[in-house]
Design a protein around this motif. Structure first.
Motif, mmCIF file in Angstrom:
data_model
loop_
_atom_site.group_PDB
_atom_site.id
_atom_site.type_symbol
_atom_site.label_atom_id
_atom_site.label_comp_id
_atom_site.label_asym_id
_atom_site.label_seq_id
_atom_site.Cartn_x
_atom_site.Cartn_y
_atom_site.Cartn_z
ATOM 1 N N ASP A 134 0.300 7.923 -11.249
ATOM 2 C CA ASP A 134 0.747 6.627 -10.755
ATOM 3 C C ASP A 134 0.730 6.670 -9.228
ATOM 4 O OD1 ASP A 134 2.024 4.255 -10.073
ATOM 5 O OD2 ASP A 134 3.472 4.379 -11.708
ATOM 6 N N PRO A 135 -0.415 6.361 -8.593
ATOM 7 C CA PRO A 135 -0.521 6.519 -7.140
ATOM 8 C C PRO A 135 0.517 5.743 -6.345
ATOM 9 C CG PRO A 135 -2.701 6.271 -8.107
ATOM 10 C CD PRO A 135 -1.714 5.998 -9.209
ATOM 11 N N LEU A 136 0.910 4.551 -6.805
ATOM 12 C CA LEU A 136 1.927 3.805 -6.063
ATOM 13 C C LEU A 136 3.293 4.467 -6.174
ATOM 14 C CD1 LEU A 136 0.960 0.090 -6.799
ATOM 15 C CD2 LEU A 136 0.675 1.341 -4.652
ATOM 16 N N LEU A 137 3.604 5.056 -7.324
ATOM 17 C CA LEU A 137 4.852 5.808 -7.455
ATOM 18 C C LEU A 137 4.829 7.029 -6.539
ATOM 19 C CD1 LEU A 137 7.577 6.437 -8.874
ATOM 20 C CD2 LEU A 137 6.255 7.729 -10.559
ATOM 21 N N THR A 138 3.691 7.698 -6.473
ATOM 22 C CA THR A 138 3.581 8.870 -5.609
ATOM 23 C C THR A 138 3.744 8.478 -4.145
ATOM 24 O OG1 THR A 138 2.104 9.900 -7.227
ATOM 25 C CG2 THR A 138 2.128 10.840 -5.027
ATOM 26 N N MET A 139 3.094 7.378 -3.743
ATOM 27 C CA MET A 139 3.270 6.862 -2.384
ATOM 28 C C MET A 139 4.736 6.521 -2.127
ATOM 29 S SD MET A 139 1.642 3.334 -0.864
ATOM 30 C CE MET A 139 2.357 2.519 0.567
ATOM 31 N N TRP A 140 5.353 5.824 -3.062
ATOM 32 C CA TRP A 140 6.763 5.447 -2.964
ATOM 33 C C TRP A 140 7.650 6.681 -2.790
ATOM 34 C CZ3 TRP A 140 10.599 6.902 -6.456
ATOM 35 C CH2 TRP A 140 11.824 6.222 -6.377
ATOM 36 N N ALA A 141 7.341 7.727 -3.530
ATOM 37 C CA ALA A 141 8.143 8.948 -3.457
ATOM 38 C C ALA A 141 8.040 9.593 -2.081
ATOM 39 C CB ALA A 141 7.708 9.922 -4.542
ATOM 40 N N PRO A 161 1.574 -3.516 -0.282
ATOM 41 C CA PRO A 161 2.428 -2.322 -0.284
ATOM 42 C C PRO A 161 2.939 -1.951 1.106
ATOM 43 C CG PRO A 161 0.126 -1.695 -0.506
ATOM 44 C CD PRO A 161 0.177 -3.196 -0.603
ATOM 45 N N LEU A 162 2.313 -2.500 2.153
ATOM 46 C CA LEU A 162 2.779 -2.253 3.516
ATOM 47 C C LEU A 162 3.767 -3.319 3.985
ATOM 48 C CD1 LEU A 162 -0.562 -1.195 5.267
ATOM 49 C CD2 LEU A 162 1.053 0.193 3.948
ATOM 50 N N GLY A 163 3.930 -4.376 3.188
ATOM 51 C CA GLY A 163 4.800 -5.478 3.578
ATOM 52 C C GLY A 163 6.082 -5.585 2.792
ATOM 53 N N VAL A 164 6.109 -5.015 1.586
ATOM 54 C CA VAL A 164 7.320 -5.082 0.774
ATOM 55 C C VAL A 164 8.343 -4.084 1.280
ATOM 56 C CG1 VAL A 164 6.030 -5.835 -1.255
ATOM 57 C CG2 VAL A 164 6.485 -3.396 -0.932
ATOM 58 N N GLU A 165 9.578 -4.216 0.823
ATOM 59 C CA GLU A 165 10.599 -3.219 1.135
ATOM 60 C C GLU A 165 10.145 -1.856 0.602
ATOM 61 O OE1 GLU A 165 13.526 -3.337 2.829
ATOM 62 O OE2 GLU A 165 12.835 -5.335 3.454
ATOM 63 N N PRO A 166 10.383 -0.772 1.333
ATOM 64 C CA PRO A 166 9.904 0.540 0.885
ATOM 65 C C PRO A 166 10.290 0.902 -0.542
ATOM 66 C CG PRO A 166 10.666 0.680 3.145
ATOM 67 C CD PRO A 166 11.003 -0.709 2.676
ATOM 68 N N MET A 167 11.512 0.521 -0.964
ATOM 69 C CA MET A 167 11.935 0.851 -2.327
ATOM 70 C C MET A 167 11.213 0.035 -3.387
ATOM 71 S SD MET A 167 14.010 3.407 -2.633
ATOM 72 C CE MET A 167 14.818 3.138 -4.219
ATOM 73 N N ALA A 168 10.465 -0.995 -2.973
ATOM 74 C CA ALA A 168 9.752 -1.841 -3.930
ATOM 75 C C ALA A 168 8.293 -1.435 -4.099
ATOM 76 C CB ALA A 168 9.828 -3.307 -3.496
ATOM 77 N N ILE A 169 7.825 -0.440 -3.361
ATOM 78 C CA ILE A 169 6.405 -0.076 -3.403
ATOM 79 C C ILE A 169 5.952 0.281 -4.810
ATOM 80 C CG2 ILE A 169 4.742 1.679 -2.665
ATOM 81 C CD1 ILE A 169 6.230 1.724 0.050
ATOM 82 N N LYS A 170 6.755 1.055 -5.537
ATOM 83 C CA LYS A 170 6.330 1.504 -6.869
ATOM 84 C C LYS A 170 6.239 0.355 -7.866
ATOM 85 C CE LYS A 170 10.987 2.900 -8.424
ATOM 86 N NZ LYS A 170 11.166 1.868 -9.448
ATOM 87 N N ASP A 171 6.853 -0.788 -7.542
ATOM 88 C CA ASP A 171 6.860 -1.921 -8.463
ATOM 89 C C ASP A 171 5.815 -2.976 -8.119
ATOM 90 O OD1 ASP A 171 9.109 -0.860 -9.878
ATOM 91 O OD2 ASP A 171 10.396 -1.537 -8.238
ATOM 92 N N VAL A 172 4.990 -2.729 -7.096
ATOM 93 C CA VAL A 172 3.909 -3.658 -6.769
ATOM 94 C C VAL A 172 2.944 -3.695 -7.956
ATOM 95 C CG1 VAL A 172 1.908 -4.036 -5.282
ATOM 96 C CG2 VAL A 172 4.102 -3.361 -4.276
ATOM 97 N N PRO A 173 2.649 -4.859 -8.501
ATOM 98 C CA PRO A 173 1.784 -4.922 -9.689
ATOM 99 C C PRO A 173 0.347 -4.497 -9.391
ATOM 100 C CG PRO A 173 3.024 -6.968 -9.396
ATOM 101 C CD PRO A 173 3.187 -6.184 -8.131
ATOM 102 N N VAL A 174 -0.230 -3.739 -10.285
ATOM 103 C CA VAL A 174 -1.654 -3.421 -10.246
ATOM 104 C C VAL A 174 -2.369 -4.419 -11.153
ATOM 105 C CG1 VAL A 174 -3.432 -1.698 -10.722
ATOM 106 C CG2 VAL A 174 -1.207 -0.979 -9.809
ATOM 107 N N LEU A 175 -3.262 -5.221 -10.581
ATOM 108 C CA LEU A 175 -3.914 -6.291 -11.335
ATOM 109 C C LEU A 175 -5.279 -5.882 -11.863
ATOM 110 C CD1 LEU A 175 -3.041 -9.288 -8.976
ATOM 111 C CD2 LEU A 175 -1.714 -8.366 -10.891
ATOM 112 N N ALA A 176 -5.984 -5.060 -11.093
ATOM 113 C CA ALA A 176 -7.343 -4.671 -11.480
ATOM 114 C C ALA A 176 -7.808 -3.566 -10.549
ATOM 115 C CB ALA A 176 -8.300 -5.858 -11.397
ATOM 116 N N THR A 177 -8.907 -2.940 -10.914
ATOM 117 C CA THR A 177 -9.640 -2.082 -9.984
ATOM 118 C C THR A 177 -11.071 -2.599 -9.925
ATOM 119 O OG1 THR A 177 -10.222 -0.501 -11.723
ATOM 120 C CG2 THR A 177 -8.218 -0.060 -10.451
#
Length: 550
Positions: free
Chosen positions: A457-464, A523-539
């Motif tokens: 989960d790259p966004l969770l890892t970034m968040w961590a 992910p650079l604009g939300v509150e830092p604690m919200a990064i892991k919850d940014v929705p992934v829509l597609a790749t």
């Protein structure tokens, strides 16, 4: 003849390139970025199709999982998930955590009742007593409650330990095995806990041989890719234990990754884990050069130096593990490590070294220093995987020697409280995964999940890496937090650089691959604690859209 042009629009495109940091449109042709900017700037290349479906979304460079294991895909195909972390399987189904030994035994009994053939082993994975509500060991007596006759093999989440029942111990003849890591009770009988490969191998060969790379099932590759793509990854590393040097396995890998529907790129480290001799490691890596395809590449040779910190087999400097003073197990002892590193370095190979604890990292740093003294090499990009207890003195030596790292940042979230209470104590738990210090000293640093150890989960890892918060909400090592921009760079450009792919992926620039992750927010604009919850829509991989189900 060049193909058609597609222009994707977005609310914001974050390029991670210092020349042009943001855009609203990106033109793609033949899988390559043609232009970035406004619609007018992209349109100058000629007739195009405008794809507006992500017009309200945010595009970032395709997220990169810089250390994982194809074993994750194989486990979903061949074994039952029975771990203490909620996880989604490749179909998107959620598997709820089992947070006690009693809950584990109940679930294993349910699984055992569905296995018709008496001799068929029960294989499970993901267990980790350190994450249970009560930290109790798993023993053969617990597993004998499930069955005394059916072999049972449970792989620890770290993949450095396993737990077996009496039937497996007897089948694999552990009465005659004296390898370090076979835990024994006061009477000398095996407890059922097996630490590290030397101890586990007899059980694996007896009842779980598919788990050491023998399977050529196409399903494992797609499982590996689907779980990663669902969380926004466009490139994922297979961290070194797979047997691509075997013709049947390579053929299966090429067939799977060659499918137009395969949704990620795999960068596979060559196998220095199950291959005993360094000469054979180098020969296998050399034979695989240029044997990949558009979605499969080979880079570096992966070796194991020590074990697992939460399994108490990471190799620690004094004062060792909390209360006991023990210091884990070597997978490659310093003398052997020096010889291996010297040979690989001299052969021009990139070395990827699993070093969980600080004594292991020290041994690898010393080995690289000796190899560089014998044969200086610029831009070798050797790197440490995990490096959880690296200190400033080690990081400064690494910077001087050109050694980089991918840190296990989300380990702080899952295991931070356990390490504080049981493994390292307060100071060392707060000092784990020192991303901010490493970046300040000029190292190129990425971060990873090490799946199947923890969910990819790259966004969770970034968040961590940005927040350094444990599951109980404790902030550990606040000064080692990185900014959101640095965290995103760790999951994009820095990861690409470690993999020798920074000329192709990791940032959005004209001429690079058209690999993007589509997010529901910035992910650079939300509150830092919200990064892991940014929705992934597609790749988007090479210009082709892969939606995320859900």
């Amino acid at each position: 003849m060049p193909g058609p042009i597609t222009i994707f629009s977005a609310r914001k495109i974050i390029t991670m390139d210092p020349a042009v940091e943001e855009a609203t449109h990106v033109a793609v042709r033949d899988g390559i970025i043609l232009e970035l900017g406004t619609l007018e700037e992209c349109a100058v290349w000629g007739p195009y199709t405008l794809d507006d479906r992500f017009g309200d979304s945010v595009l970032v460079p395709g997220l990169i999982e810089s250390h994982a294991h194809l074993l994750d895909g194989l486990l979903w195909a061949k074994a039952e998930y029975v771990g203490p972390i909620d996880r989604c399987d490749p179909s998107g189904k959620q598997h709820k955590a089992l947070k006690s030994v009693s809950a584990l035994v109940r679930r294993l009994k349910e699984i055992e009742a569905t296995i018709a053939a008496p001799g068929t082993p029960l294989i499970g994975w993901g267990v980790d007593p350190s994450l249970n509500d009560l930290v109790d060991p798993i023993t053969r007596h617990d597993l004998d409650q499930v069955s005394k006759s059916r072999p049972i093999f449970l792989l620890h989440a770290s993949c450095h330990l396993a737990y077996v029942n009496s039937a497996t111990l007897e089948l694999a003849n552990y009465a005659a095995i004296k390898a370090p890591g076979v835990l024994r009770d006061a009477s000398g009988a095996p407890t059922g806990e097996l630490q590290e490969m030397a101890a586990m191998m007899a059980a694996i060969k007896a009842v779980a041989s598919d788990l050491v790379g023998a399977s050529t099932d196409t399903e494992q590759f797609f499982n590996f890719a689907k779980v990663a793509q669902a969380r926004g990854a466009t490139t994922i590393v297979d961290g070194g234990g797979s047997t691509y040097f075997e013709p049947a396995f390579l053929q299966a890998a090429l067939a799977a990754t060659g499918s137009p529907d395969f949704p990620v790129r795999i960068v596979a480290h060559n196998n220095g884990i199950t291959v005993p001799k360094v000469e054979d490691m180098i020969a296998a890596a050399t034979s695989l050069k240029d044997k990949g395809n558009d979605k499969l590449a080979f880079q570096g040779i992966k070796i194991l130096v020590d074990g697992s910190n939460q399994g108490f087999t990471g190799r620690l400097r004094a004062p060792g593990y909390l209360r006991t003073g023990a210091n884990g197990l070597w997978n490659r002892a310093p003398e052997e490590l020096t010889r291996i590193v010297s040979a690989m370095h001299a052969a021009g190979m990139q070395i990827v070294a699993h070093c969980n604890a600080d004594q292991a990292s020290e041994a690898f740093i010393e080995a690289v220093a000796a190899a560089q003294a014998e044969k200086p090499r610029a831009d070798h990009r050797h790197f440490i995987v995990h490096g959880q207890l690296l200190d400033e003195s080690q990081l400064r030596r690494m910077a001087a020697l050109g050694i980089s790292a991918t840190l296990f940042s989300n380990h702080m979230y899952y295991w931070g409280d356990f390490h504080r209470a049981h493994t390292f104590g307060a100071f060392r738990a707060a000092a784990m995964n020192p991303a901010a210090t490493a970046l300040r000293l000029g190292l190129v640093v990425s971060a990873h999940s090490d799946t199947p150890v923890s969910p990819v989960d790259p966004l969770l890892t970034m968040w961590a890496a940005v927040n350094r918060v444990t599951t109980t909400g404790r902030v550990q090592g606040a000064r080692e937090r990185v900014s959101a921009y640095e965290g995103l760079r760790m999951m994009t450009y820095n990861a690409a650089w470690l993999l020798h792919r920074d000329h192709e992926i990791g940032s959005l620039r004209v001429g690079k691959r058209a690999d993007f992750t589509v997010l529901g927010d910035d992910p650079l604009g939300v509150e830092p604690m919200a990064i892991k919850d940014v929705p992934v829509l597609a790749t988007i991989l090479g210009g082709r859209v892969f939606p995320v189900a859900g």
